[in-house]
Scaffold this motif. Structure first.
Motif, PDB file in Angstrom:
ATOM      1  N   GLN A   1       0.815  -1.213   0.000  1.00 23.53           N
ATOM      2  CA  GLN A   1       0.000   0.000   0.000  1.00 23.53           C
ATOM      3  C   GLN A   1       0.852   1.268   0.000  1.00 23.53           C
ATOM      4  O   GLN A   1       0.302   2.364   0.018  1.00 23.53           O
ATOM      5  N   ASN A   2       2.169   1.133  -0.005  1.00 23.69           N
ATOM      6  CA  ASN A   2       3.005   2.320   0.133  1.00 23.69           C
ATOM      7  C   ASN A   2       3.948   2.605  -1.027  1.00 23.69           C
ATOM      8  O   ASN A   2       4.705   3.562  -0.968  1.00 23.69           O
TER       9      ASN A   2
ATOM     10  N   HIS B   1      -4.438   0.149  -1.862  1.00 19.82           N
ATOM     11  CA  HIS B   1      -5.416   0.857  -1.020  1.00 19.82           C
ATOM     12  C   HIS B   1      -6.844   0.464  -1.396  1.00 19.82           C
ATOM     13  O   HIS B   1      -7.682   0.216  -0.526  1.00 19.82           O
TER      14      HIS B   1
ATOM     15  N   SER C   1      -9.624   1.529   6.430  1.00 16.86           N
ATOM     16  CA  SER C   1      -9.293   1.213   5.036  1.00 16.86           C
ATOM     17  C   SER C   1     -10.098   2.076   4.074  1.00 16.86           C
ATOM     18  O   SER C   1      -9.573   2.557   3.066  1.00 16.86           O
TER      19      SER C   1
ATOM     20  N   ARG D   1      -8.591   5.600   4.103  1.00 14.40           N
ATOM     21  CA  ARG D   1      -7.352   5.658   3.321  1.00 14.40           C
ATOM     22  C   ARG D   1      -7.651   5.713   1.822  1.00 14.40           C
ATOM     23  O   ARG D   1      -7.029   6.462   1.073  1.00 14.40           O
TER      24      ARG D   1
ATOM     25  N   ARG E   1      -8.956   9.112   0.793  1.00 12.41           N
ATOM     26  CA  ARG E   1      -7.857  10.082   0.703  1.00 12.41           C
ATOM     27  C   ARG E   1      -7.117   9.955  -0.623  1.00 12.41           C
ATOM     28  O   ARG E   1      -6.715  10.944  -1.226  1.00 12.41           O
ATOM     29  N   VAL E   2      -6.943   8.718  -1.086  1.00 13.04           N
ATOM     30  CA  VAL E   2      -6.293   8.510  -2.384  1.00 13.04           C
ATOM     31  C   VAL E   2      -7.192   9.048  -3.507  1.00 13.04           C
ATOM     32  O   VAL E   2      -6.722   9.737  -4.423  1.00 13.04           O
TER      33      VAL E   2
ATOM     34  N   VAL F   1       0.231  10.842  -0.924  1.00  6.99           N
ATOM     35  CA  VAL F   1      -0.736  10.186  -0.027  1.00  6.99           C
ATOM     36  C   VAL F   1      -0.424   8.699   0.104  1.00  6.99           C
ATOM     37  O   VAL F   1      -0.457   8.143   1.202  1.00  6.99           O
ATOM     38  N   VAL F   2      -0.112   8.052  -1.011  1.00  8.73           N
ATOM     39  CA  VAL F   2       0.194   6.612  -0.988  1.00  8.73           C
ATOM     40  C   VAL F   2       1.441   6.343  -0.160  1.00  8.73           C
ATOM     41  O   VAL F   2       1.461   5.448   0.685  1.00  8.73           O
TER      42      VAL F   2
ATOM     43  N   SER G   1       0.910   6.974   3.688  1.00  5.37           N
ATOM     44  CA  SER G   1      -0.157   6.210   4.343  1.00  5.37           C
ATOM     45  C   SER G   1       0.438   5.252   5.378  1.00  5.37           C
ATOM     46  O   SER G   1       1.482   4.650   5.161  1.00  5.37           O
ATOM     47  N   ARG G   2      -0.265   5.117   6.515  1.00  3.26           N
ATOM     48  CA  ARG G   2       0.210   4.225   7.582  1.00  3.26           C
ATOM     49  C   ARG G   2      -0.877   3.207   7.917  1.00  3.26           C
ATOM     50  O   ARG G   2      -1.705   3.450   8.796  1.00  3.26           O
ATOM     51  N   PRO G   3      -0.884   2.070   7.240  1.00  4.38           N
ATOM     52  CA  PRO G   3      -1.909   1.058   7.488  1.00  4.38           C
ATOM     53  C   PRO G   3      -1.876   0.453   8.889  1.00  4.38           C
ATOM     54  O   PRO G   3      -2.788  -0.266   9.263  1.00  4.38           O
TER      55      PRO G   3
END
Length: 196
Positions: free
Chosen positions: A50-51, A60, A129, A132, A135-136, A150-151, A154-156
């Motif tokens: 996801q990062n 995401h 989720s 997130r 936001r994307v 944003v990607v 992101s902090r899952p």
């Protein structure tokens, strides 16, 4: 037979007995599948990138689809039909997802599913989720560098479900929640299909 006022052949006791016997002879046990457990879902979500750019955009979306789908017990068709305006955040309840009119117990009625805030690990928290992913989507309305930022930031592994989600107001209410994404990280306007 019914229109001509004759007795229906399927109602005859000999036909019913013969049909039941055939069914017993040809019956096979149901091929049941093991359910996906929360621990399994967490392993799957933590295995999704996801990062990094551009696969993080797809990551995401997929994480949001899997968690919202599991915790809401959605059918594939319901999940891909969701629009931004169908999802509401209630500060007490969590995500409220309106499915519109559905047939339940023999009658058609408005139906809403609620996904509570912060009840599980942040990586499998459906409201986190979803936030997130929103936001994307909102960053995509601006420029590609915003999506990349944003990607990557992101902090899952942290709960964000109770944080304000002002970005949702920037999205077109009738647009689909779960959209097609190219391998280059470009988010489309069309919803995914149930098969996808």
């Amino acid at each position: 037979h019914s229109a001509a006022a004759f007795p229906r052949p399927g109602d005859d006791r000999d036909v019913v007995a013969a049909t039941a016997g055939i069914t017993r002879l040809l019956a096979r046990p149901l091929a049941r599948k093991s359910p996906l457990l929360l621990e399994d879902l967490q392993l799957i979500i933590e295995g999704i990138d996801q990062n990094s750019w551009p696969v993080g955009v797809i990551g995401h979306r997929d994480a949001a689809m899997l968690t919202v789908g599991m915790f809401g017990a959605f059918r594939r068709s319901e999940l891909v039909r969701l629009r931004i305006m169908d999802v509401h955040r209630d500060p007490r309840d969590g995500l409220q997802i309106a499915l519109g009119k559905q047939m339940r117990n023999g009658r058609r009625a408005e139906y809403t599913k609620i996904l509570p805030f912060g009840t599980t690990h942040p990586s499998v928290c459906a409201p986190c989720s979803f936030a997130r992913w929103v936001r994307v989507l909102a960053a995509d309305a601006n420029h590609r560098p915003d999506v990349m930022r944003v990607v990557r930031e992101s902090r899952p592994d942290h709960h964000i479900c109770l944080e304000p989600l002002l970005q949702i107001s920037a999205l077109l209410p009738t647009s689909p929640v779960f959209r097609a994404v190219t391998k280059h990280g470009t988010i489309g306007e069309t919803p995914l299909s149930g098969q996808t």
